[in-house]
Design an enzyme around this catalytic site. Sequence first.
Site, PDB file in Angstrom:
ATOM      1  CG  ASP A 266      -1.999  -1.141   1.421  1.00  0.00           C
ATOM      2  OD1 ASP A 266      -1.876  -1.820   0.148  1.00  0.00           O
ATOM      3  OD2 ASP A 266      -2.814  -1.399   2.139  1.00  0.00           O
TER       4      ASP A 266
ATOM      5  CE  LYS B 200      -3.406  -4.430   1.506  1.00  0.00           C
ATOM      6  NZ  LYS B 200      -4.120  -3.462   2.078  1.00  0.00           N
TER       7      LYS B 200
ATOM      8  CB  CYS C 141      -1.986  -2.745   5.428  1.00  0.00           C
ATOM      9  SG  CYS C 141      -3.854  -2.030   5.286  1.00  0.00           S
TER      10      CYS C 141
END
Length: 227
Positions: A29, A134, A167
């Site tokens: 990310d 995701k 995450c």
Amino acid sequence: MGNDEIRTVAAEPYPFELCPRHCALLIIDMQRDFLEPGGFGETLGNDVGQLRRTIEPNRRLLGAWREAGLLAIHTREGHRPDLADLPEAKRVRGHGAKRIGDPGPMGRILVRGEAGHDIIPELYPKAGEPVVDKPGKGAFFATDLHAILQNRGVTQLVVTGVTTEVCVNTTVREANDRGYDCLVLEDCVGSYFPEFHEMGLRMVKAQGGIFGWVGKSADVIGAVRKI
Ligand code: C5J
């Protein structure tokens, strides 16, 4: 040295035995909306400097990883433009003025295809490097990541990205339960909250490495340069 040879990398709670042939770099990310000044993260009052310090170490690591011809995988958190994969519980959580799907400084917040959802230019994926979109915090939830890794014979992950306690930690826990060995690089992961970063790393390596190992990018770069 060949790709099959094990390289011992300094790590906690004990050295990590890295096998290049079976190891992938998983960059979580590193998206414009989380890291760039003026992005969604900053509009929420976060200090993006806490995350931006990870860019240069990630850039150096990714360069060395690519030079060694190893597999790098990138993830992005976000949702379909019609938000059909966005649980209402996630949409309303926090009662923020801005929500997922609303217009933000770089397009609709955390929506696929928008500028802010994409990966920062410094770490932009190259052709052939899988990008996993995701909808959740964990990179294994509702994605094909596990299949991609299995098809390539990957059993180890070097994990970097943001944020350490959200995450990154969620993905490492998911990976651990699926049988992967994870090495998290402390200088390549970051959080808006330094204390959560510290605790996030301690949780990974506690109890003999209950979720994995914690190391530094320089040691991994040194190991893969020998390939
Ligand atoms: C990530 C988040 N990537 N904090 N997302 O950690 O919402």
